[in-house]
Scaffold this active site. Structure first.
Site, mmCIF file in Angstrom:
data_model
loop_
_atom_site.group_PDB
_atom_site.id
_atom_site.type_symbol
_atom_site.label_atom_id
_atom_site.label_comp_id
_atom_site.label_asym_id
_atom_site.label_seq_id
_atom_site.Cartn_x
_atom_site.Cartn_y
_atom_site.Cartn_z
ATOM 1 N N ASP A 123 0.763 -1.291 0.033
ATOM 2 C CA ASP A 123 0.061 0.069 -0.117
ATOM 3 C C ASP A 123 0.957 1.293 0.029
ATOM 4 O O ASP A 123 1.781 1.466 0.803
ATOM 5 C CB ASP A 123 -0.979 0.097 1.273
ATOM 6 N N TYR A 125 1.067 5.655 -0.489
ATOM 7 C CA TYR A 125 0.724 6.763 0.136
ATOM 8 C C TYR A 125 0.783 7.990 -0.763
ATOM 9 O O TYR A 125 1.385 9.081 -0.490
ATOM 10 C CB TYR A 125 1.501 6.998 1.339
ATOM 11 N N HIS A 130 -4.079 13.808 0.477
ATOM 12 C CA HIS A 130 -4.297 13.040 2.035
ATOM 13 C C HIS A 130 -3.212 13.041 2.680
ATOM 14 O O HIS A 130 -3.208 13.267 4.003
ATOM 15 C CB HIS A 130 -4.476 11.604 1.373
ATOM 16 N N ARG A 139 1.240 15.813 12.605
ATOM 17 C CA ARG A 139 2.617 16.571 12.926
ATOM 18 C C ARG A 139 2.669 17.855 12.972
ATOM 19 O O ARG A 139 3.676 18.678 13.074
ATOM 20 C CB ARG A 139 3.828 15.979 12.134
ATOM 21 N N GLU A 196 -10.461 3.920 3.669
ATOM 22 C CA GLU A 196 -9.718 4.853 2.978
ATOM 23 C C GLU A 196 -9.956 4.340 1.445
ATOM 24 O O GLU A 196 -10.013 3.396 1.037
ATOM 25 C CB GLU A 196 -8.096 4.520 3.191
ATOM 26 N N GLU A 198 -9.252 4.117 -2.197
ATOM 27 C CA GLU A 198 -7.985 4.039 -3.056
ATOM 28 C C GLU A 198 -8.077 3.252 -4.571
ATOM 29 O O GLU A 198 -9.376 2.308 -4.339
ATOM 30 C CB GLU A 198 -6.983 3.273 -2.258
ATOM 31 N N ASP A 228 -8.877 0.360 2.158
ATOM 32 C CA ASP A 228 -7.876 0.271 3.321
ATOM 33 C C ASP A 228 -8.639 0.412 4.409
ATOM 34 O O ASP A 228 -8.153 1.522 5.024
ATOM 35 C CB ASP A 228 -6.752 0.816 2.622
ATOM 36 N N ARG A 232 -7.828 3.967 13.357
ATOM 37 C CA ARG A 232 -6.728 5.329 13.750
ATOM 38 C C ARG A 232 -6.196 5.346 14.888
ATOM 39 O O ARG A 232 -5.080 5.862 15.046
ATOM 40 C CB ARG A 232 -7.666 6.397 13.465
ATOM 41 N N GLN A 235 -3.434 3.035 14.891
ATOM 42 C CA GLN A 235 -2.218 3.432 14.052
ATOM 43 C C GLN A 235 -1.517 4.458 14.861
ATOM 44 O O GLN A 235 -0.172 4.406 14.541
ATOM 45 C CB GLN A 235 -2.760 4.147 12.995
ATOM 46 N N TYR A 239 2.800 3.550 14.875
ATOM 47 C CA TYR A 239 3.114 3.945 13.531
ATOM 48 C C TYR A 239 4.595 4.253 13.721
ATOM 49 O O TYR A 239 5.253 4.138 12.575
ATOM 50 C CB TYR A 239 2.335 4.645 12.660
ATOM 51 N N LYS A 248 -3.859 -1.674 10.048
ATOM 52 C CA LYS A 248 -4.366 -1.576 8.800
ATOM 53 C C LYS A 248 -4.334 -3.039 8.344
ATOM 54 O O LYS A 248 -4.633 -3.413 7.096
ATOM 55 C CB LYS A 248 -3.163 -1.289 7.608
ATOM 56 N N THR A 252 -8.776 -5.353 3.873
ATOM 57 C CA THR A 252 -8.849 -4.460 2.815
ATOM 58 C C THR A 252 -9.806 -5.083 1.698
ATOM 59 O O THR A 252 -9.719 -6.259 1.463
ATOM 60 C CB THR A 252 -7.362 -4.638 2.124
ATOM 61 N N THR A 344 -4.666 6.750 -0.028
ATOM 62 C CA THR A 344 -5.852 7.347 -0.108
ATOM 63 C C THR A 344 -5.925 8.642 -1.070
ATOM 64 O O THR A 344 -5.151 9.357 -1.109
ATOM 65 C CB THR A 344 -6.235 8.064 1.382
ATOM 66 N N GLU A 358 -9.944 12.567 7.431
ATOM 67 C CA GLU A 358 -10.134 13.794 6.913
ATOM 68 C C GLU A 358 -11.345 14.724 7.056
ATOM 69 O O GLU A 358 -11.332 15.535 7.356
ATOM 70 C CB GLU A 358 -9.313 13.705 5.666
HETATM 71 CA CA CA Z 1 -3.863 3.372 2.796
#
Ligand code: CA
Length: 415
Positions: A123, A125, A130, A139, A196, A198, A228, A232, A235, A239, A248, A252, A344, A358
């Site tokens: 997968d 990104y 996104h 962050r 997600e 995708e 996906d 959260r 995650q 992560y 994740k 899927t 995403t 989001e």
């Molecule tokens: Ca994904």
């Protein structure tokens, strides 16, 4: 390009996902076992039966099996020959109509299986909006895009074992979570379960060493819609520094129909503007992006469906071919049936965001769903992705890619 008319009337519906131009590939079970089928209007033509009756001859029997991997492995010439022959059999005025017609099955009552055996799942990104949105939430706006993001498509190796076909229920996972203000982590059902939106690319030809973007483009057999599912809260805790793992791994979901690359050729799009040039080995090879409209519909249990996001694959910053080429730079071999998730696909506006994370901005600004505020997925919710390339008087669609959330199990580790 215009619609190629078929003797299957429903295939000539300009609003249908499966005109003759599409020839999407699925695996269906008409009652005596799964085999390869091709979507045409609201019917599925039994490709295994066409082979058995001498109407489709690609050499060895490629379709009398519960996956399309054998056709993939047969290579691009076989892909083209298959499409040409199916088009000839199903087009208006085809002399074989009477021999093909007995092998049509209603799509509405067919059980659909995974259309191919997923060798491995990676997968990426590759959606800039996104990545910017998530980076801003996790962050801060100053560090939204990681330093590498404009230079390489970031990805992680996922799990093929949890790829499921549309319609498969998805159980809310347990996991270790820790909110920033919690003093210690705890083991709990995810309270921030998410989808997600995708695009999945399917690798149809193997590689043993680094391949160029142009070569990677030729290796891609087709595409599916891909959800996906993402926890959260799991995650956010797990992560760093190695990326997503159990958040994740639950499931899927992919669409039951593979849209072959050739069907999307008329819908190729130019690459995005690049503020920093890519290194030569990842440079744009041409028009290897596509113009595919996408939407997400969320249906609460006992509620009414609402479309909560609309976007387009043109919002990707790296094409599937660029993702695949990057995947091979180390010499990593690719296999027939590898599935490559795009990441995403969010657009620039609030109603074009491809995840609840989001859409609700981390839960801070819930959306309105059936008149109630909603931040993440609840038990009984059904998430359905849809997508289509829109031509003049026809569309190339994927069929729905949906899944319903089941409640978490009892604590699997309870004494
Ligand atoms: Ca994904």
């Amino acid at each position: 390009m215009s619609m190629i008319r078929s003797w299957v009337d429903s295939a000539n519906d300009p609003e249908g996902d499966f005109p003759l131009n599409n020839l999407a590939l699925g695996v269906f079970d008409p009652g005596d076992g799964p085999r390869c089928g091709v979507a045409i209007g609201d019917r599925i033509v039994d490709a295994a039966a066409l082979e058995a009756n001498g109407l489709l001859d690609l050499g060895p029997r490629l379709c009398d099996r519960p996956c399309w991997n054998a056709l993939m492995a047969a290579g691009p010439k076989a892909w083209d020959a298959f499409r040409a022959r199916m088009t000839a059999l199903l087009r208006e005025g085809a002399p074989e109509q009477a021999r093909v017609a007995p092998h049509l099955h209603p799509m509405g009552s067919a059980t659909l299986h995974l259309p191919f055996t997923v060798a491995e799942f990676t997968d990426f990104y590759a959606g800039r909006h996104h990545a910017t949105n998530v980076g801003t939430m996790f962050r801060g706006a100053e560090n939204a895009l990681p330093a590498n993001w404009l230079h390489i498509p970031i990805g992680y190796n996922g799990r093929a074992s949890s790829v499921v076909v549309s319609g498969t229920p998805v159980r809310r996972p347990w996991g270790q979570v820790k909110a920033p203000d919690d003093s210690a982590p705890r083991f709990a059902p995810s309270a921030r379960f998410d989808f997600e939106l995708e695009l999945g690319a399917i690798v149809g030809q193997p590689s043993t060493g680094p391949v160029s973007v142009a070569q990677a483009q030729d290796m891609i057999f087709g595409y599916v819609l891909l959800n996906d599912w993402s926890a959260r809260d799991i995650q956010a805790w797990e992560y760093q520094p190695l990326g997503p793992f159990q958040s994740k791994a639950t499931a899927t979901t992919i669409s039951p129909w593979i849209v072959m690359r050739a069907a999307l050729d008329p819908f190729r799009a130019a690459p995005p503007d690049r503020e920093v040039p890519l290194l030569p080995h990842l440079s744009d090879a041409g028009r290897d992006f596509h113009d595919i409209t996408l939407a997400v519909t969320l249906t609460p249990e006992h509620g009414t469906p609402e479309t909560i996001a609309r976007t387009n694959t043109r919002e990707l910053y790296y094409s599937p071919a660029q993702q695949l080429a990057h995947h091979t730079t180390s010499g990593c071999p690719m296999r027939v049936g590898d599935l490559i998730g795009s990441g995403t696909i969010s657009g620039p506006t609030p109603d074009s965001r491809g995840s609840m994370l989001e859409l609700s901005w981390g839960g801070q600004t819930p959306i309105d769903l059936n008149g109630a505020p909603r931040a993440f997925l609840e038990n009984g919710d059904t998430v359905t992705l849809s997508g289509a390339a829109i031509g003049e008087g026809y569309r190339i669609g994927f069929g729905p890619c949906g899944g319903t959330i089941l409640p978490a199990r009892q604590n699997p580790y309870a004494p």
